[in-house]
Motif scaffolding. Structure first.
Motif, PDB file in Angstrom:
ATOM      1  N   LEU A 107     -16.798  -3.336   1.258  1.00  0.00           N
ATOM      2  CA  LEU A 107     -16.594  -2.581   0.024  1.00  0.00           C
ATOM      3  C   LEU A 107     -17.116  -3.384  -1.153  1.00  0.00           C
ATOM      4  N   ALA A 108     -17.686  -2.695  -2.131  1.00  0.00           N
ATOM      5  CA  ALA A 108     -18.169  -3.355  -3.336  1.00  0.00           C
ATOM      6  C   ALA A 108     -18.062  -2.400  -4.521  1.00  0.00           C
ATOM      7  N   GLY A 109     -17.867  -2.967  -5.699  1.00  0.00           N
ATOM      8  CA  GLY A 109     -17.879  -2.182  -6.919  1.00  0.00           C
ATOM      9  C   GLY A 109     -16.556  -1.510  -7.233  1.00  0.00           C
ATOM     10  N   ARG A 110     -16.572  -0.749  -8.312  1.00  0.00           N
ATOM     11  CA  ARG A 110     -15.382  -0.044  -8.794  1.00  0.00           C
ATOM     12  C   ARG A 110     -15.055   1.111  -7.861  1.00  0.00           C
ATOM     13  N   GLN A 111     -13.820   1.111  -7.335  1.00  0.00           N
ATOM     14  CA  GLN A 111     -13.414   2.126  -6.370  1.00  0.00           C
ATOM     15  C   GLN A 111     -12.498   3.186  -6.978  1.00  0.00           C
ATOM     16  N   GLY A 112     -12.115   3.044  -8.216  1.00  0.00           N
ATOM     17  CA  GLY A 112     -11.226   3.985  -8.890  1.00  0.00           C
ATOM     18  C   GLY A 112     -10.749   3.365 -10.185  1.00  0.00           C
ATOM     19  N   ASP A 113      -9.670   3.908 -10.742  1.00  0.00           N
ATOM     20  CA  ASP A 113      -9.119   3.314 -11.966  1.00  0.00           C
ATOM     21  C   ASP A 113      -7.641   2.985 -11.830  1.00  0.00           C
ATOM     22  N   SER A 114      -7.112   3.043 -10.608  1.00  0.00           N
ATOM     23  CA  SER A 114      -5.737   2.630 -10.325  1.00  0.00           C
ATOM     24  C   SER A 114      -5.618   2.479  -8.815  1.00  0.00           C
ATOM     25  N   TYR A 115      -4.519   1.889  -8.361  1.00  0.00           N
ATOM     26  CA  TYR A 115      -4.330   1.824  -6.904  1.00  0.00           C
ATOM     27  C   TYR A 115      -4.231   3.216  -6.306  1.00  0.00           C
ATOM     28  N   ALA A 116      -3.611   4.144  -7.036  1.00  0.00           N
ATOM     29  CA  ALA A 116      -3.460   5.502  -6.511  1.00  0.00           C
ATOM     30  C   ALA A 116      -4.802   6.219  -6.393  1.00  0.00           C
ATOM     31  N   SER A 117      -5.729   5.962  -7.325  1.00  0.00           N
ATOM     32  CA  SER A 117      -7.011   6.661  -7.289  1.00  0.00           C
ATOM     33  C   SER A 117      -8.110   5.852  -6.607  1.00  0.00           C
ATOM     34  N   GLY A 118      -7.793   4.626  -6.189  1.00  0.00           N
ATOM     35  CA  GLY A 118      -8.805   3.776  -5.579  1.00  0.00           C
ATOM     36  C   GLY A 118      -8.955   4.016  -4.091  1.00  0.00           C
ATOM     37  N   THR A 119      -9.623   3.088  -3.431  1.00  0.00           N
ATOM     38  CA  THR A 119      -9.894   3.200  -1.995  1.00  0.00           C
ATOM     39  C   THR A 119      -8.765   2.587  -1.190  1.00  0.00           C
ATOM     40  N   LEU A 120      -8.387   3.262  -0.127  1.00  0.00           N
ATOM     41  CA  LEU A 120      -7.387   2.767   0.813  1.00  0.00           C
ATOM     42  C   LEU A 120      -8.071   2.473   2.150  1.00  0.00           C
ATOM     43  N   VAL A 121      -7.914   1.240   2.629  1.00  0.00           N
ATOM     44  CA  VAL A 121      -8.419   0.831   3.938  1.00  0.00           C
ATOM     45  C   VAL A 121      -7.200   0.508   4.793  1.00  0.00           C
ATOM     46  N   ARG A 122      -6.839   1.402   5.688  1.00  0.00           N
ATOM     47  CA  ARG A 122      -5.549   1.290   6.376  1.00  0.00           C
ATOM     48  C   ARG A 122      -5.683   1.521   7.876  1.00  0.00           C
TER      49      ARG A 122
ATOM     50  N   TYR B 163     -18.427  -8.279  -4.443  1.00  0.00           N
ATOM     51  CA  TYR B 163     -19.226  -7.846  -5.580  1.00  0.00           C
ATOM     52  C   TYR B 163     -18.425  -7.012  -6.582  1.00  0.00           C
ATOM     53  N   ALA B 164     -17.397  -7.636  -7.156  1.00  0.00           N
ATOM     54  CA  ALA B 164     -16.569  -6.992  -8.175  1.00  0.00           C
ATOM     55  C   ALA B 164     -15.843  -5.755  -7.661  1.00  0.00           C
ATOM     56  N   CYS B 165     -15.432  -5.799  -6.425  1.00  0.00           N
ATOM     57  CA  CYS B 165     -14.621  -4.703  -5.887  1.00  0.00           C
ATOM     58  C   CYS B 165     -13.316  -4.609  -6.678  1.00  0.00           C
ATOM     59  N   SER B 166     -12.884  -3.380  -6.982  1.00  0.00           N
ATOM     60  CA  SER B 166     -11.659  -3.213  -7.754  1.00  0.00           C
ATOM     61  C   SER B 166     -10.887  -1.992  -7.266  1.00  0.00           C
ATOM     62  N   TRP B 167      -9.589  -2.008  -7.512  1.00  0.00           N
ATOM     63  CA  TRP B 167      -8.682  -0.911  -7.186  1.00  0.00           C
ATOM     64  C   TRP B 167      -8.826  -0.498  -5.724  1.00  0.00           C
ATOM     65  N   THR B 168      -8.501  -1.468  -4.855  1.00  0.00           N
ATOM     66  CA  THR B 168      -8.615  -1.270  -3.408  1.00  0.00           C
ATOM     67  C   THR B 168      -7.364  -1.801  -2.735  1.00  0.00           C
ATOM     68  N   THR B 169      -6.831  -1.034  -1.807  1.00  0.00           N
ATOM     69  CA  THR B 169      -5.687  -1.449  -1.016  1.00  0.00           C
ATOM     70  C   THR B 169      -6.115  -1.620   0.434  1.00  0.00           C
ATOM     71  N   VAL B 170      -5.911  -2.807   0.970  1.00  0.00           N
ATOM     72  CA  VAL B 170      -6.259  -3.130   2.361  1.00  0.00           C
ATOM     73  C   VAL B 170      -4.935  -3.323   3.093  1.00  0.00           C
ATOM     74  N   LEU B 171      -4.540  -2.349   3.886  1.00  0.00           N
ATOM     75  CA  LEU B 171      -3.159  -2.246   4.372  1.00  0.00           C
ATOM     76  C   LEU B 171      -3.103  -2.036   5.881  1.00  0.00           C
ATOM     77  N   GLY B 172      -2.388  -2.920   6.590  1.00  0.00           N
ATOM     78  CA  GLY B 172      -2.057  -2.675   7.991  1.00  0.00           C
ATOM     79  C   GLY B 172      -3.237  -2.645   8.932  1.00  0.00           C
ATOM     80  N   ASN B 173      -4.282  -3.437   8.672  1.00  0.00           N
ATOM     81  CA  ASN B 173      -5.446  -3.497   9.551  1.00  0.00           C
ATOM     82  C   ASN B 173      -5.328  -4.662  10.529  1.00  0.00           C
ATOM     83  N   VAL B 174      -6.129  -4.629  11.579  1.00  0.00           N
ATOM     84  CA  VAL B 174      -6.199  -5.704  12.562  1.00  0.00           C
ATOM     85  C   VAL B 174      -7.628  -6.220  12.598  1.00  0.00           C
ATOM     86  N   VAL B 175      -7.800  -7.528  12.473  1.00  0.00           N
ATOM     87  CA  VAL B 175      -9.122  -8.158  12.537  1.00  0.00           C
ATOM     88  C   VAL B 175      -9.076  -9.264  13.579  1.00  0.00           C
ATOM     89  N   ARG B 176     -10.030  -9.234  14.502  1.00  0.00           N
ATOM     90  CA  ARG B 176     -10.135 -10.300  15.503  1.00  0.00           C
ATOM     91  C   ARG B 176     -11.602 -10.627  15.711  1.00  0.00           C
TER      92      ARG B 176
END
Length: 625
Positions: free
Chosen positions: A490-505, A524-537
């Protein structure tokens, strides 16, 4: 589905027939004309329209056009559906819409290769018995240019005379892998000349000049190089491989095109062991688009296969100065971006061009592409640009495409769900499986993605970006070729609040392969993004907290990964980092603290104090599932 109007299409049909089962139409273009006529006869509403295709490959003389003005759409709430005979049953027939043509007249050559003429055509792809044959080339890695090489204003000079023996020099394409770690350029050779002491390579213009202008990054201090992961930053150097000369035909199953005789081009093919080219079916793509739609609505395409599309732009003198993901530099302006507080800079396209797709949907609404297959394509598979309300791509298979898989640009209300995307970017290695740019209310969910040369899912923000949801996808084996990307990027402005931004879940990201990568990459200046409950291996780093341009209002909550992200003990001001678990050997639970592999809480994390209440609530719901 039941329909008031039904048309039947079969390879043995006749486009002057009425389209009944006994007297079917001959092809999809005839079917579109029949649909147009039926809708025109009853403008007040003739009910839904169903077009059924019998098994076969329908060679398209021109792209199918579903534009609102030519009868492809279902106006007034009516729906037009195209599907194979028996769709939805075990007896569903195989229907292929092909933009390709057969290549015949193959004859053996004494060196073990076979050849056939293509007239004035210059195919970049060749398919042999439904298998992609790759272009012959030198091994990637060390430069294909022997001797001591010097870069010049027009190309390169070497003190070796060996390249003067390369056949069809003006067919050759130089590949520059990793100019930026995330980029791979392709530039055509204009000529090879020389004497008894040296060889001169002149590259085609304007591609060479554009590439030199684009790849002009500089690192002004060692600290910047360390912060960038030790990546290779700099200017256009030597090519990393060369493709498409009969002189490079050493690997069985590959081909090269000789264009040295204008109007009489020749394909050269080196068979696989035991393969008989006299008995094989060879196909080259001709059309660059298989299906287009402009302002269409109320259409369903389901159970169909779209195959054999071309893209000739990289073979032109402008080449393919790739920048990032689905973008490259064409004729637009360039901009300088300072990084690491001025310790480095790079150059980016001010108006980047996009890699096109075989199925191109623009300013459409309520289009459904379900259970289709998109394969053997010379660029991207499906692109949605503008419009989008009610458009859904569900249950499709996208495989063996030269460029990106599914792209959504500046569109609203698009769903990309339950698709299988694999073997993406077979030729243009910066491609992503799913690309979303400056879009609103887009859902990317429950897709399986594997074997991609760059990032699996890319979400680029923008001034209008809002409410993108990337949920419960499985991404395996990303970044097979290039670097500095992630399973989800993800990069750049994703919204103007957590509610209106991008959710990665709830995504599972496994095995991000090349060095210098990030499982979940907020860049790259990513903003208003929630990264929630993911698994990375299996990533170098599960997440990046300090990119070159700082993050603003990015929250990492309740994720599970097998290593600590660098700097997670002291997150930067724009980052919320809480309730994440490091689990290389197992562990359970979310208790508001970061957890190590042994299950003990890591008090260095920021906990949940200060998190927006909607993120805290979401983390709680994630823990309960």
């Amino acid at each position: 589905m039941s329909a008031a109007v039904a048309f039947h299409v079969a390879p043995w049909g006749d486009d002057s027939a009425p389209g009944t089962p006994e007297r079917p139409l001959a092809g999809p273009h005839g079917a579109l004309r029949a649909v147009r006529a039926a809708l025109a006869r009853t403008p007040g509403g003739c009910g839904d329209v169903l077009v059924t295709y019998r098994a076969g490959t329908y060679a398209l003389p021109e792209p199918l056009d579903l534009g609102s003005g030519d009868g492809g759409s279902g106006p007034g709430g009516r729906r037009v559906t195209h599907q194979p005979y028996g769709y939805g049953t075990d007896a569903a027939e195989s229907v292929v819409f092909s933009g390709g043509a057969p290549v015949t007249g193959w004859t053996p050559v004494g060196d073990g290769t076979w050849r056939a003429g293509t007239g004035s055509l210059e195919p970049r792809q060749l398919y042999v018995d439904d298998r992609r044959a790759h272009r012959a080339g030198t091994p990637h890695g060390a430069s294909p240019l022997p001797g001591t090489v010097t870069k010049t204003e027009t190309g390169y000079v070497t003190d070796s005379t060996a390249p003067q023996a390369w056949r069809s020099p003006a067919s050759i394409e130089f590949v520059f892998r990793g100019v930026y770690p995330w980029s791979e350029a392709r530039l055509r050779v204009a000529s090879i000349s020389g004497d008894a002491r040296s060889t001169t390579f002149t590259l085609a213009e304007p591609g060479f000049s554009r590439a030199n202008a684009l790849y002009a990054a500089e690192v002004h201090g060692g600290g910047a190089r360390e912060e960038s992961g030790g990546a290779s930053w700099g200017r256009l150097g030597l090519p990393t491989s060369a493709e498409n000369s009969p002189s490079f035909l050493t690997e069985p199953g590959t081909f090269a095109l000789d264009t040295s005789v204008p109007g009489h081009h020749t394909l050269h093919y080196l068979p696989l062991p035991g393969e008989d080219p006299a008995a094989a079916v060879f196909t080259i793509p001709l059309l660059e688009r298989l299906l287009t739609a402009r302002g269409a609505a109320g259409i369903t395409l389901r159970g169909l296969t779209f195959a054999h599309a071309a893209w000739q732009r990289p073979s032109a003198p402008g080449g393919f100065p790739h920048y990032h993901g689905n973008t490259f530099q064409d004729e637009g302006p360039l901009e300088r971006v300072d990084l690491f507080d001025g310790a480095a800079h790079l150059v980016v396209p001010g108006a980047p061009a996009r890699v096109p797709s075989a199925v191109d949907l623009r300013d459409c609404a309520d289009l459904v592409l379900r259970d289709n297959t998109f394969t053997h394509l010379g660029a991207g598979a499906v692109a949605v640009e503008g419009g989008g309300a009610g458009t859904a791509l569900v249950g499709n298979v996208v495989e063996d495409v030269s460029g990106p898989g599914i792209s959504v640009d500046s569109a609203d209300g698009v769903r990309v769900e339950d698709n299988l995307l694999r073997d993406i970017g077979a030729e243009f290695h910066g491609s992503s499986a799913v690309w979303v740019s400056d879009a609103r209310d887009v859902v990317v969910a429950h897709n399986e993605i594997h074997d991609v040369p760059y990032s699996g899912i890319v979400v680029m923000g923008g001034d209008r970006a809002a409410r993108v949801r990337v949920t419960e996808n499985l991404v395996r084996r990303s970044l097979l070729v290039l670097a500095d990307g992630g399973g989800v990027y993800l990069a750049g402005r994703q919204g103007d609040s957590y509610a209106s931004g991008t959710l990665v879940r709830g995504n599972v990201l496994l095995d991000v392969v090349t060095p210098y990568n990030f499982g979940l990459y907020t860049d790259y200046a990513c903003s208003w993004t929630t990264v929630l409950g993911n698994v990375v291996r299996g990533a170098d780093t599960p997440a990046l907290l300090r990119p070159a341009l700082p993050l603003e209002n990015v929250a990492f909550v309740g994720n599970f990964w097998d290593a600590h992200p660098e700097g997670d003990d002291d997150p930067p001001p724009g980052v919320v980092y809480a309730a994440n678990t490091v689990l290389p050997g197992g562990g359970t639970g979310l208790d508001g603290r970061n957890r190590d592999a042994d299950g003990n809480g890591d008090a260095s994390g920021s906990g949940t104090d200060g998190l927006p209440t909607d993120i805290v609530a979401a983390a709680g719901r994630s823990a309960q599932r």
